[in-house]
Design an enzyme around this catalytic site. Structure first.
Site, short mmCIF file in Angstrom:
data_model
loop_
_atom_site.label_atom_id
_atom_site.label_comp_id
_atom_site.label_asym_id
_atom_site.label_seq_id
_atom_site.Cartn_x
_atom_site.Cartn_y
_atom_site.Cartn_z
N HIS A 254 0.87 -1.17 0.00
CA HIS A 254 0.00 0.00 0.00
C HIS A 254 0.90 1.22 0.00
CE1 HIS A 254 -3.01 2.92 1.16
NE2 HIS A 254 -3.95 2.00 1.09
N ARG A 274 -6.83 10.32 0.04
CA ARG A 274 -6.69 10.80 -1.34
C ARG A 274 -8.05 10.84 -2.04
NH1 ARG A 274 -3.26 6.69 -3.49
NH2 ARG A 274 -3.41 5.69 -1.47
#
Ligand code: FAD
Length: 637
Positions: A254, A274
């Site tokens: 990740h 995000r």
């Protein structure tokens, strides 16, 4: 010989994360007696850590969304290595599974007009993740726990009692670790053997069907977002009874884990940051992701900040921000920025939400993130950027299963679902596609196991006394041995995987890792545990080591064989994707001597024509060989 606690069930589910609980509900609803076993406390499975949400093409926020678009995104994210039938079932069934959770009592966040709200996430064309703030996994587990209690209450009522719960037909055995599966002399599943973590006492379960729902493998890597449970037990158990693992080289790093302070390195920073507007910046303050959009995605992502920012408000007329490229792309980009000397002080990059959203909005959308950074790093994300870097997060590889029934390859009676199963996500999983995977294939594995048991018509396989004696002997061996402790071996294993089979790989380093793994395997044969059998973490880790080493060997061997870069497998010495390799699954088995892993290449089944037709031909040309596209209509670019 000590008194052995014995139980008999129709279906045994090993794991009480999202997939295990959904499987248990399905098997119970099919009328069978079900046991759920978990090595943590009930309600504390790794799934509770899931933050961002559960992907399902409900079209609540953007009505253009549908299963075909979700299928396409999933295949693109997985770089077309996915088991396409699993990706199809997943995309079609996820909306019903999310909706069904609300009938169990879940309450997802809402849109203004009262529908289940959906948020943006990397690689998803439309807002698609149903969520409960940034605590979605917790809601999933809470709800299914509640559903299990309600099924037990129904059973009590059916048994003529007016109150209380009856666990006779659905029982949870918590803090119990399964160390071995048992098969009969035809090789079919006959049960499982394990121990209570608290007392160290052994337990034998007789059952003709086992669903493995044991989750991932992150604890084999030094920097990981995964919980302590993720030691690859299900994969080790499956290998030892003759089943197969597929595509184990694909491990997802990740892009955004915490990097500071050292004690919390690896803890996840949700992609939701995000999705809700946060952007990645380097030490020069530049939004560097615009420099890392690969050719295959160029037509779908913005190439300037103005368009990327406009996309959040008007996705129909702007291209999406490259901050939300699939995870493998973002993780590699961060890696490159740090290598080029443009990293943050602690070896990551910056993730900035503070300059992008008002404080109240950040607190409303990302309360756990604010809490996590304030408590652990003394950073206020509403006024300062976060420092983030890649962390081992998810394994795309796993037990080879039949898409429709979740039956594991080669072992009758064995089923697998959730992160322990392979295929669904190809070479790279999209965020949010795991929680939906748990629900869709958890249910299918419970139903698959139930159908298998019904077909046996009461003829259940036998377990021999010798098998049980051998399980006990293997489990107790660390108390008799005088080699290294499990902690020493584990630490070296994690370092080896992080340094040599991590985010960027090359042949010489993977070879080196395999040599080190051989030595660690030898040392693990004499691993020692001191102290009593009552709650003894050193002993527990000694037993988990076998599984971790087997999984690491699968990852390293497959990583050496696959000479291309795709998704969660990046080879420095073979940097491009190869259409020839896209047609190949790498299948791991335990070797005949039982002390190592064999890997063979297995051709992938060609994708059905109606599914292929969902993609433009010129896109398929980037992934498929010319021969595979002979019958596919459309013009090249
Ligand atoms: P788990 O939830 O890992 O459960 C495994 C179960 O098996 C546990 O009960 C464990 O005790 C039991 N077990 C293991 N070994 C044994 C044994 N030997 N004997 C008995 N029991 C055993 N995915 C998304 O889709 N959306 C997200 O927002 C998201 N956020 C995430 C955030 C974090 C921090 C992390 C780490 C992951 C996230 N993921 C997310 C991924 C997702 O959470 C996992 O892939 C998923 O929860 C795995 O579920 P599972 O049911 O397969 O197994």
């Amino acid at each position: 010989q000590e008194d052995l606690e014995k139980h008999k069930y129709d279906v045994l589910i090993i794991g009480a994360g999202g997939s295990g609980l959904r499987a248990a509900i399905a098997a119970h609803e099919a009328g069978l007696r079900v046991a759920v076993i978990c090595k943590s406390l009930f309600g504390k499975a790794h799934t509770v850590m899931a933050e961002g949400g559960c992907a399902a093409a409900m079209g609540n926020v953007n009505s253009h969304d549908n299963w075909q678009v979700h299928f396409r995104d999933t295949m693109r994210g997985g770089k077309f290595l996915n088991n396409w039938r699993m990706a199809e079932l997943h995309a079609k069934e996820a909306p019903d599974r999310v909706w069904e959770l609300e009938t169990y009592g879940a309450l997802f966040d809402r849109t203004k007009d009262g529908k289940i709200s959906q948020r943006n996430f990397g690689g998803h064309e439309y807002p698609r993740l149903a969520h409960v703030g940034d605590r979605t996994g917790l809601e999933l587990i809470r709800t299914m726990q509640q559903k299990i209690v309600s099924l037990q209450q129904d059973d009590a009522r059916k048994a003529g009692r007016s109150s209380g719960a009856d666990d006779g037909r659905l029982k949870v055995f918590a803090e119990l670790t399964v160390t071995e599966l048992l098969t009969d002399d035809t090789g079919a599943i006959a049960g499982a053997f394990g121990y209570y973590r608290e007392t160290g006492k052994f337990v034998l379960f007789k059952a003709p069907a086992v669903v493995l729902a044991t989750g991932g493998i992150g604890k084999s890597f030094k920097v990981t977002s995964n919980s302590w449970e993720c030691t690859g037990d299900g994969m080790g158990l499956a290998l030892r009874v003759g089943s197969t693992l597929m595509n184990m080289e694909f491990v997802q790093f990740h892009p955004t884990g915490m990097v500071w302070p050292p004690s919390v390195k690896g803890i996840l920073v949700t992609e939701g940051v995000r999705g809700d507007g946060g952007v990645l910046k380097n030490s020069e303050g530049k939004r560097f992701m615009f420099n890392y959009v690969p050719d295959v995605f160029r037509s779908q992502y913005a190439d300037n900040e103005a368009e990327a920012d406009a996309w959040y408000k008007d996705p129909d007329h702007n291209k999406r921000t490259p901050d939300l490229l699939p995870r493998d792309e973002v993780a590699r980009a961060i890696n490159s920025e740090v290598k080029a000397g443009r990293g943050s002080p602690h070896g990551g990059v910056y993730l900035d939400i503070a300059s992008r959203l008002p404080k109240e909005e950040i607190l409303r959308r990302l309360p756990s993130m604010q809490h996590q950074f304030k408590e652990l790093a003394d950073v206020d994300i509403t006024s300062e950027p976060m420092e983030v870097g890649p962390t081992c997060h998810y394994v795309m590889g796993g037990i080879e299963v039949d898409a429709d029934t979740a039956a594991a390859a080669r072992v009758p009676g064995l089923f697998a679902s959730g992160e322990v199963a392979g295929g669904m996500h190809g070479s790279n999983r999209l965020g949010g596609n795991s929680l939906s995977d748990l629900l869709v294939f958890g249910r299918r594995s419970g139903e698959g196991a139930a159908a298998y048991v019904h077909a046996l018509r009461g003829e259940y396989p036998a377990i021999s006394d010798e098998q049980v004696a051998s399980c006990m002997q293997v489990a107790l061996a660390p108390f008799e041995q005088h080699g290294d402790t499990a902690y020493e071996i584990h630490q070296e294993l994690q370092q080896c995987m992080n340094d040599l089979v991590g985010i960027i790989r090359k042949a010489s380093e993977v070879q080196d890792a395999l040599e080190r793994l051989e030595k660690l395997k030898e040392r693990a044969k004499t691993v020692s545990a001191a102290g009593p059998r009552e709650f003894n973490p050193g002993w527990h880790l000694a037993l988990d080591l076998r599984n971790m080493i087997a999984v690491c060997e699968c990852i390293a061997r497959a990583a050496l064989i696959r000479e291309e870069s795709r998704g969660g497998h990046t080879r420095d010495d073979f940097p491009s994707m190869s259409a020839q390799w896209r047609k190949v699954n790498l299948i791991c088995t335990q070797n005949e001597a039982g002390d190592g892993i064999d890997v063979v290449e297995q051709p992938m089944e060609p994708m059905r024509a109606d599914l292929l037709a969902l993609f433009p031909r010129d896109e398929l040309m980037k992934y498929f060989t010319d021969e595979e596209l002979v019958d596919v209509a459309g013009e090249a670019e």
